[in-house]
Design a protein around this motif. Structure first.
Motif, short mmCIF file in Angstrom:
data_model
loop_
_atom_site.label_atom_id
_atom_site.label_comp_id
_atom_site.label_asym_id
_atom_site.label_seq_id
_atom_site.Cartn_x
_atom_site.Cartn_y
_atom_site.Cartn_z
N ARG A 187 -12.64 -3.95 -10.54
CA ARG A 187 -11.84 -4.44 -9.45
C ARG A 187 -12.66 -5.21 -8.44
NH1 ARG A 187 -10.71 -0.16 -7.39
NH2 ARG A 187 -11.91 -0.49 -5.52
N GLN B 3 -5.57 5.40 -3.77
CA GLN B 3 -5.45 4.09 -3.12
C GLN B 3 -6.41 3.96 -1.95
OE1 GLN B 3 -1.61 2.50 -2.33
NE2 GLN B 3 -0.80 3.05 -4.33
N LEU B 4 -6.59 5.05 -1.21
CA LEU B 4 -7.52 5.02 -0.09
C LEU B 4 -8.95 4.82 -0.58
CD1 LEU B 4 -6.15 7.77 2.35
CD2 LEU B 4 -6.25 5.29 2.73
N ALA C 124 -1.85 -3.19 -1.63
CA ALA C 124 -2.73 -2.22 -2.28
C ALA C 124 -3.69 -2.99 -3.16
CB ALA C 124 -1.91 -1.26 -3.12
N PRO C 125 -4.94 -2.57 -3.25
CA PRO C 125 -5.85 -3.24 -4.18
C PRO C 125 -5.31 -3.06 -5.58
CG PRO C 125 -7.01 -1.59 -2.84
CD PRO C 125 -5.55 -1.41 -2.59
N ASN D 278 -9.88 3.22 -3.34
CA ASN D 278 -10.04 1.82 -3.69
C ASN D 278 -10.30 0.96 -2.46
OD1 ASN D 278 -9.57 2.44 -6.34
ND2 ASN D 278 -7.46 1.73 -6.37
N LEU D 279 -9.51 1.22 -1.45
CA LEU D 279 -9.62 0.44 -0.22
C LEU D 279 -10.99 0.61 0.42
CD1 LEU D 279 -7.51 -1.21 1.41
CD2 LEU D 279 -7.13 0.83 2.79
N MET E 263 -2.26 9.03 -3.19
CA MET E 263 -2.65 8.48 -1.89
C MET E 263 -4.16 8.38 -1.79
SD MET E 263 -1.55 9.80 1.89
CE MET E 263 -2.86 10.93 2.17
N LEU F 297 0.84 -1.20 0.00
CA LEU F 297 0.00 0.00 0.00
C LEU F 297 0.88 1.26 0.00
CD1 LEU F 297 -3.06 0.82 0.24
CD2 LEU F 297 -2.61 1.11 2.67
N PHE F 298 0.53 2.19 -0.85
CA PHE F 298 1.23 3.48 -0.98
C PHE F 298 2.64 3.35 -1.53
CE2 PHE F 298 -1.43 4.95 2.89
CZ PHE F 298 -2.51 5.19 2.06
N GLU F 299 3.00 2.17 -2.07
CA GLU F 299 4.34 2.03 -2.62
C GLU F 299 4.48 2.93 -3.85
OE1 GLU F 299 6.50 -1.69 -1.91
OE2 GLU F 299 6.32 -1.87 -4.07
N ASP G 176 -13.86 -0.94 -1.74
CA ASP G 176 -13.86 -2.40 -1.60
C ASP G 176 -14.48 -2.81 -0.27
OD1 ASP G 176 -12.55 -2.43 -3.96
OD2 ASP G 176 -10.63 -3.21 -3.20
N VAL H 40 -4.18 2.87 8.54
CA VAL H 40 -4.98 2.03 7.64
C VAL H 40 -4.80 0.57 7.99
CG1 VAL H 40 -5.21 1.27 5.24
CG2 VAL H 40 -4.96 3.69 5.74
#
Lengths: 193, 73
Positions: free
Chosen positions: B69, B32-33, A103-104, B35-36, B29, A71-73, B39, A94
């Protein structure tokens, strides 16, 4: 399948598996083969790096196109720190809530969505059909040059020929011209051998 | 809060290099948050409509962006 591969050419496949595992992927695709080719310690690897496909650039592009890393890479943490956001702190929060570190994966475009691995054995990461095809084409490249063995140069030429693969996409993102790279590889190889 | 003050600092930074890179990183950032969280909401049985309402987007936009996804309808 690998009887005719030279030791170095076999190492490409072995290293690709290590790369895939390290990146948290459950398949070995053309992108991992490209990463191994770019990391080669010979004239072929040098030619690929000279064209602009350095291992770090290839890896960053894989992360961007495929995702699935931590995640966040790949996010610029220094830039966030400059505006007072501690990315590691956000990740900690998180992970405390969700208990996950992956990460998804980014939604794949249609042409890769149906990609699946075959010939899977437990504990081993399988090659994607396209990566298998690439290795088959390297045999054809070797035959075309009347070579008895499949060397790193033949795998590289096959990778360039597979222009509809993720490896091809990465090369185009990095601004590498497949035709020029092919010419350079053939030229360098003749010089060397 | 100290953090809020620092964010304001960065946002008004006159150096484009600092400011633009910060915006890009924030966007990555947030992506990605999102997506998380989407989901998670889908797994908890939330409808696209309910998710869209919180994100301030139309449900079509949210669905189009995330359906592949999440594999949801």
């Amino acid at each position: 399948m690998f009887e005719r591969f030279t030791t170095d050419a076999r190492l490409i496949v072995v290293n690709s598996q290590a790369h895939a595992r390290r990146l948290g992927h459950n398949h070995i695709g053309c992108e991992h083969l490209l990463l191994s080719l770019a990391s080669l310690d010979d004239t072929i690897g040098q030619t690929i790096r000279d064209a602009g496909a350095t291992p770090s650039a290839v890896e960053a592009t894989i992360q961007r196109l495929v995702g699935g890393g931590r995640l966040f890479e790949g996010i610029d943490r220094a830039a966030l720190a400059a505006i007072g956001i501690d990315l590691d702190l956000v990740r900690q929060q998180v992970e405390a809530q969700f208990g996950l570190t992956q990460a998804p994966a980014r939604p794949r475009r249609r042409r890769w969505r149906r990609r699946r691995t075959c010939g899977h054995e437990p504990g081993r990461i399988a090659l994607t059909p396209r990566a298998k095809k690439l290795l088959e084409i390297s045999l054809r490249e070797a035959l075309a040059q009347r070579s008895k063995h499949i060397g790193t140069e033949h795998v590289a030429l096959a990778m360039i020929r597979m222009n509809d693969s993720l490896a091809g996409e990465i090369l185009s993102v990095l601004g590498v011209s497949p035709a020029a790279l092919r010419t350079n590889i053939l030229g360098r190889h003749r010089q060397a051998g | 809060m100290k953090m809020t003050a620092e964010i304001t600092d960065g946002a008004v930074s006159k150096d484009p290099d600092v400011g633009l890179r910060a915006v890009a990183a924030l966007r990555a950032m947030a992506e990605q948050l999102e997506n998380l969280q989407v989901d998670n909401a889908r797994a908890a049985g939330w409808s696209w409509q309910e998710i869209a309402l919180r994100l301030g987007l139309s449900k079509q936009t949210v669905h189009r962006k995330h359906r592949k996804r999440t594999g949801g309808r």
